[in-house]
Motif scaffolding. Structure first.
Motif, PDB file in Angstrom:
ATOM      1  N   LYS A   1       0.827  -1.215   0.000  1.00 41.07           N
ATOM      2  CA  LYS A   1       0.000   0.000   0.000  1.00 41.07           C
ATOM      3  C   LYS A   1       0.859   1.262   0.000  1.00 41.07           C
ATOM      4  N   SER A   2       2.102   1.140   0.457  1.00 38.12           N
ATOM      5  CA  SER A   2       3.014   2.285   0.483  1.00 38.12           C
ATOM      6  C   SER A   2       3.736   2.480  -0.841  1.00 38.12           C
ATOM      7  N   GLY A   3       3.463   1.612  -1.800  1.00 40.63           N
ATOM      8  CA  GLY A   3       4.025   1.788  -3.135  1.00 40.63           C
ATOM      9  C   GLY A   3       4.981   0.732  -3.611  1.00 40.63           C
ATOM     10  N   ALA A   4       5.283  -0.243  -2.774  1.00 38.37           N
ATOM     11  CA  ALA A   4       6.184  -1.315  -3.211  1.00 38.37           C
ATOM     12  C   ALA A   4       5.504  -2.179  -4.268  1.00 38.37           C
ATOM     13  N   ASP A   5       6.241  -2.522  -5.303  1.00 34.63           N
ATOM     14  CA  ASP A   5       5.729  -3.414  -6.352  1.00 34.63           C
ATOM     15  C   ASP A   5       5.991  -4.874  -5.996  1.00 34.63           C
ATOM     16  N   LYS A   6       7.036  -5.098  -5.194  1.00 31.59           N
ATOM     17  CA  LYS A   6       7.402  -6.438  -4.731  1.00 31.59           C
ATOM     18  C   LYS A   6       7.804  -6.335  -3.270  1.00 31.59           C
ATOM     19  N   ILE A   7       7.800  -7.477  -2.584  1.00 31.35           N
ATOM     20  CA  ILE A   7       8.353  -7.521  -1.237  1.00 31.35           C
ATOM     21  C   ILE A   7       9.514  -8.503  -1.217  1.00 31.35           C
ATOM     22  N   VAL A   8      10.477  -8.219  -0.337  1.00 30.56           N
ATOM     23  CA  VAL A   8      11.661  -9.059  -0.174  1.00 30.56           C
ATOM     24  C   VAL A   8      11.582  -9.740   1.190  1.00 30.56           C
ATOM     25  N   LEU A   9      11.659 -11.053   1.186  1.00 30.72           N
ATOM     26  CA  LEU A   9      11.551 -11.826   2.418  1.00 30.72           C
ATOM     27  C   LEU A   9      12.864 -12.522   2.723  1.00 30.72           C
ATOM     28  N   ASN A  10      13.167 -12.621   4.020  1.00 29.42           N
ATOM     29  CA  ASN A  10      14.379 -13.313   4.452  1.00 29.42           C
ATOM     30  C   ASN A  10      14.052 -14.223   5.625  1.00 29.42           C
ATOM     31  N   THR A  11      13.957 -13.672   6.812  1.00 27.02           N
ATOM     32  CA  THR A  11      13.706 -14.467   8.012  1.00 27.02           C
ATOM     33  C   THR A  11      12.376 -15.212   7.938  1.00 27.02           C
ATOM     34  N   ALA A  12      11.354 -14.574   7.398  1.00 31.31           N
ATOM     35  CA  ALA A  12      10.019 -15.197   7.314  1.00 31.31           C
ATOM     36  C   ALA A  12      10.027 -16.469   6.476  1.00 31.31           C
ATOM     37  N   LEU A  13      10.975 -16.592   5.568  1.00 30.64           N
ATOM     38  CA  LEU A  13      11.052 -17.785   4.724  1.00 30.64           C
ATOM     39  C   LEU A  13      11.256 -19.044   5.559  1.00 30.64           C
ATOM     40  N   ILE A  14      11.948 -18.882   6.687  1.00 30.09           N
ATOM     41  CA  ILE A  14      12.207 -19.996   7.594  1.00 30.09           C
ATOM     42  C   ILE A  14      11.211 -20.019   8.750  1.00 30.09           C
ATOM     43  N   GLU A  15      10.977 -18.841   9.332  1.00 27.99           N
ATOM     44  CA  GLU A  15      10.179 -18.783  10.557  1.00 27.99           C
ATOM     45  C   GLU A  15       8.673 -18.733  10.317  1.00 27.99           C
ATOM     46  N   ALA A  16       8.258 -18.340   9.114  1.00 27.52           N
ATOM     47  CA  ALA A  16       6.821 -18.218   8.840  1.00 27.52           C
ATOM     48  C   ALA A  16       6.492 -18.655   7.414  1.00 27.52           C
ATOM     49  N   PRO A  17       6.813 -19.912   7.046  1.00 23.66           N
ATOM     50  CA  PRO A  17       6.579 -20.361   5.672  1.00 23.66           C
ATOM     51  C   PRO A  17       5.106 -20.315   5.258  1.00 23.66           C
ATOM     52  N   GLU A  18       4.190 -20.508   6.199  1.00 24.30           N
ATOM     53  CA  GLU A  18       2.767 -20.448   5.851  1.00 24.30           C
ATOM     54  C   GLU A  18       2.363 -19.038   5.455  1.00 24.30           C
ATOM     55  N   VAL A  19       2.969 -18.041   6.098  1.00 21.77           N
ATOM     56  CA  VAL A  19       2.721 -16.646   5.708  1.00 21.77           C
ATOM     57  C   VAL A  19       3.228 -16.408   4.289  1.00 21.77           C
ATOM     58  N   VAL A  20       4.406 -16.948   3.996  1.00 17.49           N
ATOM     59  CA  VAL A  20       4.981 -16.801   2.654  1.00 17.49           C
ATOM     60  C   VAL A  20       4.058 -17.406   1.605  1.00 17.49           C
ATOM     61  N   LYS A  21       3.559 -18.601   1.879  1.00 18.30           N
ATOM     62  CA  LYS A  21       2.667 -19.267   0.925  1.00 18.30           C
ATOM     63  C   LYS A  21       1.385 -18.476   0.708  1.00 18.30           C
ATOM     64  N   SER A  22       0.870 -17.873   1.780  1.00 19.52           N
ATOM     65  CA  SER A  22      -0.355 -17.087   1.648  1.00 19.52           C
ATOM     66  C   SER A  22      -0.103 -15.814   0.851  1.00 19.52           C
ATOM     67  N   LEU A  23       1.093 -15.237   1.004  1.00 12.08           N
ATOM     68  CA  LEU A  23       1.435 -14.034   0.236  1.00 12.08           C
ATOM     69  C   LEU A  23       1.591 -14.357  -1.249  1.00 12.08           C
ATOM     70  N   VAL A  24       2.196 -15.501  -1.536  1.00  9.94           N
ATOM     71  CA  VAL A  24       2.323 -15.936  -2.927  1.00  9.94           C
ATOM     72  C   VAL A  24       0.942 -16.119  -3.539  1.00  9.94           C
ATOM     73  N   LYS A  25       0.042 -16.714  -2.785  1.00 12.51           N
ATOM     74  CA  LYS A  25      -1.320 -16.953  -3.271  1.00 12.51           C
ATOM     75  C   LYS A  25      -2.066 -15.646  -3.495  1.00 12.51           C
ATOM     76  N   GLN A  26      -1.870 -14.685  -2.591  1.00 10.46           N
ATOM     77  CA  GLN A  26      -2.609 -13.424  -2.671  1.00 10.46           C
ATOM     78  C   GLN A  26      -2.056 -12.469  -3.720  1.00 10.46           C
ATOM     79  N   TYR A  27      -0.715 -12.350  -3.776  1.00 10.45           N
ATOM     80  CA  TYR A  27      -0.106 -11.332  -4.638  1.00 10.45           C
ATOM     81  C   TYR A  27       0.566 -11.895  -5.887  1.00 10.45           C
ATOM     82  N   GLY A  28       0.765 -13.212  -5.921  1.00 10.14           N
ATOM     83  CA  GLY A  28       1.440 -13.822  -7.056  1.00 10.14           C
ATOM     84  C   GLY A  28       2.923 -13.991  -6.801  1.00 10.14           C
ATOM     85  N   SER A  29       3.484 -15.062  -7.330  1.00 10.03           N
ATOM     86  CA  SER A  29       4.903 -15.356  -7.092  1.00 10.03           C
ATOM     87  C   SER A  29       5.810 -14.252  -7.618  1.00 10.03           C
TER      88      SER A  29
END
Length: 259
Positions: free
Chosen positions: A97-125
């Motif tokens: 909403k602040s204008g980013a076209d993409k997001i960059v993930l690091n720690t969440a890839l390991i600590e919150a993989p379900e969040v990552v999967k939901s973001l891929v589903k919502q915004y596209g890979s």
């Protein structure tokens, strides 16, 4: 064939932009300094994308960082990827909403993989970039999260395979040892990995001049080269680098030619 890209990475911490060397941060200047020295409106034709990473070591404020991203968007007319401190879907939503076209993930890839999967589903890979920070220790490649402070229990090769299962869009591969040195990318490692990485690959860590960018772009498995070197590419450094790259006939866009 997809065109290759040149990316400029901005390292942000507690209201300032930083020069990083082996993940040790040196304060350079605030947003006003950045606009004065880089004039993003005028160098937009030199870049294909901007990545902004929040490297604040403790007490990361996603709200404060999102405001910085929003302020940058006002002067930048190229795609922006933003990350650092994203732990929840709401964090990601705020950056989008602040204008980013993409997001960059690091720690969440390991600590919150379900969040990552939901973001891929919502915004596209295509909207999700996986950032890998690694270094070589006793002949083995170790991967770190939490701003390079926590080693994970996977080798670099294992981790890349794991990321493919999350269906993210591309990988931002950053060498901690090369970070900020200006001596060139970790080409030996990149060449050993590129043939096995199925995702688009951005390489980072070590670029100090246009020859490093050219050498990276010449690799078949590399989709983009990134530099976070605020000093080596200050002023007209980026326009000159892109001009030199265009002269090599590499497959990058000539924005001046199409505008």
């Amino acid at each position: 064939m997809l065109r290759k890209r040149i990316i400029f990475t901005l390292i942000y911490s507690e209201g300032f932009f930083m020069q990083s060397r082996n993940f040790r941060l040196q304060k350079v200047g605030n947003l006003g300094w950045l606009e004065k020295n880089y004039k993003f409106q005028s160098i937009a034709f030199s870049l294909d994308e901007l990545i902004v990473l929040n490297a604040t070591k403790s007490g990361k404020s996603i709200t404060e960082f999102a405001q910085t991203v929003s302020d940058l968007v006002n002067d930048v007319f190229i795609p922006i990827a933003a990350g650092g401190g994203i732990r929840t879907a709401k964090d990601a939503e705020l950056l989008f909403k602040s204008g980013a076209d993409k997001i960059v993930l690091n720690t969440a890839l390991i600590e919150a993989p379900e969040v990552v999967k939901s973001l891929v589903k919502q915004y596209g890979s295509q909207s999700i970039v996986a950032s890998i920070d690694y270094k070589k220790v006793n002949g083995e490649f170790e991967v770190y999260i939490n701003d390079g402070s926590t080693k994970i229990d996977m080798s670099l090769q294992q981790y890349i395979k794991y990321l493919e299962t999350l269906e993210i869009g591309e990988i931002y591969l950053n060498s901690i040892e090369k970070d900020g040195t200006g001596f060139g990318y970790d080409f030996e490692t990149i060449k050993n990995l590129e043939k096995d990485i199925k995702l688009p690959l951005i390489i980072a860590g070590g670029a100090g001049n246009e020859s490093h960018l050219i050498e990276g772009l010449e690799l078949n498995g590399v989709s983009a080269v990134a530099t976070a070197n605020l000093f080596n590419f200050i002023g007209d450094g980026l326009p000159k680098a892109r001009k030199k790259i265009l002269e090599t006939k590499l497959n990058i866009a000539n924005w001046h030619a199409v505008n």
